[in-house]
Design an enzyme around this catalytic site. Sequence first.
Site, short mmCIF file in Angstrom:
data_model
loop_
_atom_site.label_atom_id
_atom_site.label_comp_id
_atom_site.label_asym_id
_atom_site.label_seq_id
_atom_site.Cartn_x
_atom_site.Cartn_y
_atom_site.Cartn_z
N ASN A 1 0.75 -1.22 -0.02
CA ASN A 1 0.05 0.20 -0.06
C ASN A 1 0.95 1.28 -0.16
O ASN A 1 0.36 2.50 -0.40
CB ASN A 1 -1.13 -0.28 1.02
CG ASN A 1 -0.22 0.16 2.45
OD1 ASN A 1 0.75 -0.39 2.73
ND2 ASN A 1 -1.07 0.59 3.27
N GLU B 1 4.88 -3.50 12.04
CA GLU B 1 3.70 -2.68 12.15
C GLU B 1 2.79 -3.29 11.40
O GLU B 1 2.92 -3.78 10.30
CB GLU B 1 4.06 -1.33 11.36
CG GLU B 1 4.91 -0.43 11.96
CD GLU B 1 4.63 0.05 13.37
OE1 GLU B 1 3.27 -0.07 13.70
OE2 GLU B 1 5.45 0.39 14.15
N CYS C 1 -3.13 1.57 6.75
CA CYS C 1 -3.20 1.14 8.04
C CYS C 1 -3.60 2.12 8.90
O CYS C 1 -4.38 1.85 9.94
CB CYS C 1 -1.73 0.54 8.35
SG CYS C 1 -0.78 1.46 8.46
N GLU D 1 9.24 3.20 14.26
CA GLU D 1 9.99 3.19 12.94
C GLU D 1 9.82 5.02 12.91
O GLU D 1 9.02 5.88 13.59
CB GLU D 1 9.09 2.81 11.91
CG GLU D 1 9.06 1.21 11.94
CD GLU D 1 8.65 0.59 10.70
OE1 GLU D 1 7.42 0.44 10.28
OE2 GLU D 1 9.55 0.31 9.90
N1 NDP Z 1 0.95 -0.54 10.39
C1 NDP Z 1 1.38 -0.19 9.55
O1 NDP Z 1 2.46 0.46 9.52
C2 NDP Z 1 1.10 -0.92 8.34
C3 NDP Z 1 0.30 -1.92 8.09
N2 NDP Z 1 -0.15 -2.41 6.86
C4 NDP Z 1 -1.08 -3.50 6.94
O2 NDP Z 1 -0.92 -4.48 5.90
C5 NDP Z 1 -1.80 -5.09 5.42
C6 NDP Z 1 -1.88 -5.01 3.86
O3 NDP Z 1 -0.93 -5.50 3.29
P1 NDP Z 1 -0.43 -6.96 2.69
O4 NDP Z 1 0.76 -6.73 1.81
O5 NDP Z 1 -1.56 -7.63 2.19
O6 NDP Z 1 0.09 -7.55 3.88
P2 NDP Z 1 0.47 -9.15 4.13
O7 NDP Z 1 0.82 -9.37 5.43
O8 NDP Z 1 -0.28 -10.03 3.35
O9 NDP Z 1 1.88 -9.01 3.44
C7 NDP Z 1 3.02 -8.23 3.91
C8 NDP Z 1 4.12 -8.72 3.38
O10 NDP Z 1 4.37 -10.01 3.78
C9 NDP Z 1 4.49 -10.91 2.89
N3 NDP Z 1 4.62 -12.33 3.40
C10 NDP Z 1 3.55 -12.86 3.50
N4 NDP Z 1 3.34 -14.08 4.06
C11 NDP Z 1 4.75 -14.19 4.47
C12 NDP Z 1 5.55 -15.11 5.20
N5 NDP Z 1 4.89 -16.37 5.35
N6 NDP Z 1 6.70 -14.98 5.43
C13 NDP Z 1 7.14 -13.75 5.30
N7 NDP Z 1 6.71 -12.99 4.45
C14 NDP Z 1 5.26 -12.96 4.32
C15 NDP Z 1 3.89 -10.65 1.76
O11 NDP Z 1 4.37 -11.16 0.42
P3 NDP Z 1 3.51 -11.11 -0.51
O12 NDP Z 1 4.29 -10.29 -1.66
O13 NDP Z 1 3.56 -12.30 -1.15
O14 NDP Z 1 2.13 -10.63 -0.25
C16 NDP Z 1 4.28 -8.81 2.15
O15 NDP Z 1 5.42 -8.62 1.27
C17 NDP Z 1 -3.12 -4.49 6.10
O16 NDP Z 1 -3.56 -5.41 7.00
C18 NDP Z 1 -2.27 -3.34 6.70
O17 NDP Z 1 -3.00 -2.89 7.76
C19 NDP Z 1 0.03 -1.89 5.62
C20 NDP Z 1 0.94 -0.59 5.85
C21 NDP Z 1 1.21 -0.11 6.85
O1 AKG Z 2 -0.64 7.43 7.19
C1 AKG Z 2 0.37 7.33 6.77
O2 AKG Z 2 0.85 8.72 6.22
C2 AKG Z 2 1.16 6.37 6.42
C3 AKG Z 2 0.53 5.12 6.96
C4 AKG Z 2 1.03 3.88 6.52
O3 AKG Z 2 2.01 3.62 6.29
C5 AKG Z 2 -0.12 3.02 6.03
O4 AKG Z 2 -1.39 3.34 6.13
O5 AKG Z 2 0.04 1.92 5.33
#
Ligand code: NDP
Ligand code: AKG
Length: 483
Positions: free
Chosen positions: A154, A252, A286, A463
């Site tokens: 994202n 995160e 997120c 972070e």
């Molecule tokens: N708190 C924060 O700062 C943030 C949180 N998020 C959260 O991320 C989610 C959306 O992102 P999304 O990409 O779908 O999340 P995922 O958890 O599905 O994937 C995140 C990363 O982890 C990888 N991954 C998946 N399975 C494994 C494994 N078994 N071992 C190691 N790595 C793995 C994914 O690979 P692959 O390429 O295969 O998908 C991807 O690169 C939402 O829930 C959101 O809230 C997002 C941004 C910021």
């Molecule tokens: O809200 C922001 O500026 C960044 C947040 C973020 O990393 C996310 O939502 O995935």
Amino acid sequence: MNMTRATMKQNLIAGEWLDGAEAVPNLNPADLSDVIGEYAHASVEQVNDAVAAANAALPAWANASPQVRSDLLEAVAAEIFARKDEIGTILAREEGKTLAEAIGETARAAQIFRFFAGEAIRVAGDAIASVRPDVDVDVVREPVGVVGMITPWNFPIAIPAWKIAPALAYGNTVVFKPADLTPGSAHLLAEILHKAGVPAGVFNLVMGRGSLVGQAIVDHPGVNAITFTGSVPVGRNMAVDAARGMKKLQMEMGGKNPMVIMDDAEMDIAVSTVLNGAFFSTGQRCTASSRIIVQAGIHDAFVERLAAEMQALTVGNPLDVATQIGPVVSEGQLNGNLGYVDLARSEGAEVIGGERLNRDNEGFFQAPAMFVGATNQMRSSREEIFGPCASIIKVADFDEALSVSNDTEFGLSSGICTSSLKYAREFKRRSQAGMVMVNLPTAGVDYHVPFGGRKGSSYGSREQGRYAAEFYTTVKTAYSFAG
Ligand SMILES: NC(=O)C1=CN([C@@H]2O[C@H](COP(=O)(O)OP(=O)(O)OC[C@H]3O[C@@H](n4cnc5c(N)ncnc54)[C@H](OP(=O)(O)O)[C@@H]3O)[C@@H](O)[C@H]2O)C=CC1
Ligand SMILES: O=C(O)CCC(=O)C(=O)O
């Protein structure tokens, strides 16, 4: 598909661009006829090679002068700034956020590199008086070692930037796996690091699926620390695996972020804050506001205004300047969102919007959605949707608003719209979230201050900003007796 090997984007391992085990095309979620590129998925053997290269490069990089590290990061920042339109366009095509948001995110990545170019020459320690005579005690920060990085789709350039820049600034080496849905921005970033002269092995890019490439990084004994941003389920399993290997860990994860609207809120601010926080970037943040907690006195007027402005948002191709909301990132994510729209309706909420929108070339478009009359007990109000959907929950007063806002397994970001200093102050003090906003959206943070949450949203230290040093360095306490 008319693709040749020449267009394939390779992995960067030990300073070499290499083909992978397979080449996978990446499609634009707004226009499935647009193939952005073909990306090489690394094999597990290549992950092993990347970790070996990162270990081999570590001593020299850890001992490189801070000026060398700073200059590298500064050069990377300058190149990202100079190419922000080009990178932003790839980012918008692969992730679906609007061009303005994508260019803004790219500029933010450049600012992060510039910030850590400064931090690289500000690494400080402490000289602490010993309790023993003629003994000196120095507390210094040293690199953690080889850092494995796993990032979501994202924020495909900002999140990698806020992990890679501090890692390199503090003398660590990196093995980086970007999200499979958005390898394009990550690949451009790797190209820029390579061109800027990052020494072989100091930064390695291994693209591919998380279950294979990501898992291989997490399980590798040669990786000293893991930083992950992504979903809670993946993070939970990763935490167990990383702990088994005694790795330092930072995670995160999700959010179900509350935005409280008090009766005394300024209506224009409340509406624009929620429009931005809940629906911009297609709600795929997120930090998005997904529970809008509205006091009874302003509730009906607020809902009427918000519904009108939400329905007036232009959903379309992110490359059109008129577009305010781009597509959902993938078919799987879209189906998940639509499932939550049905769920909210079946749980008794009145759903406004939320339907799939048909556009040219079968993009994954969805109208933003409000779930009016929701309660905080509904599953649609408790589980992270990660789409343009917000529950509207009516409450009687400040105490109920605060209690509902804290009643969640998450704790990333929270907000309140009010003109009362007393409510603002109370909310800032009592909200159980890592980031608290007053009259500002829950999403859209500064790049130079700590970022992270509490409860199920985060694990490990913060972070961004100077607080990033907690994760990317380890403290050594050195005693000396001069004799
Ligand atoms: N708190 C924060 O700062 C943030 C949180 N998020 C959260 O991320 C989610 C959306 O992102 P999304 O990409 O779908 O999340 P995922 O958890 O599905 O994937 C995140 C990363 O982890 C990888 N991954 C998946 N399975 C494994 C494994 N078994 N071992 C190691 N790595 C793995 C994914 O690979 P692959 O390429 O295969 O998908 C991807 O690169 C939402 O829930 C959101 O809230 C997002 C941004 C910021
Ligand atoms: O809200 C922001 O500026 C960044 C947040 C973020 O990393 C996310 O939502 O995935």
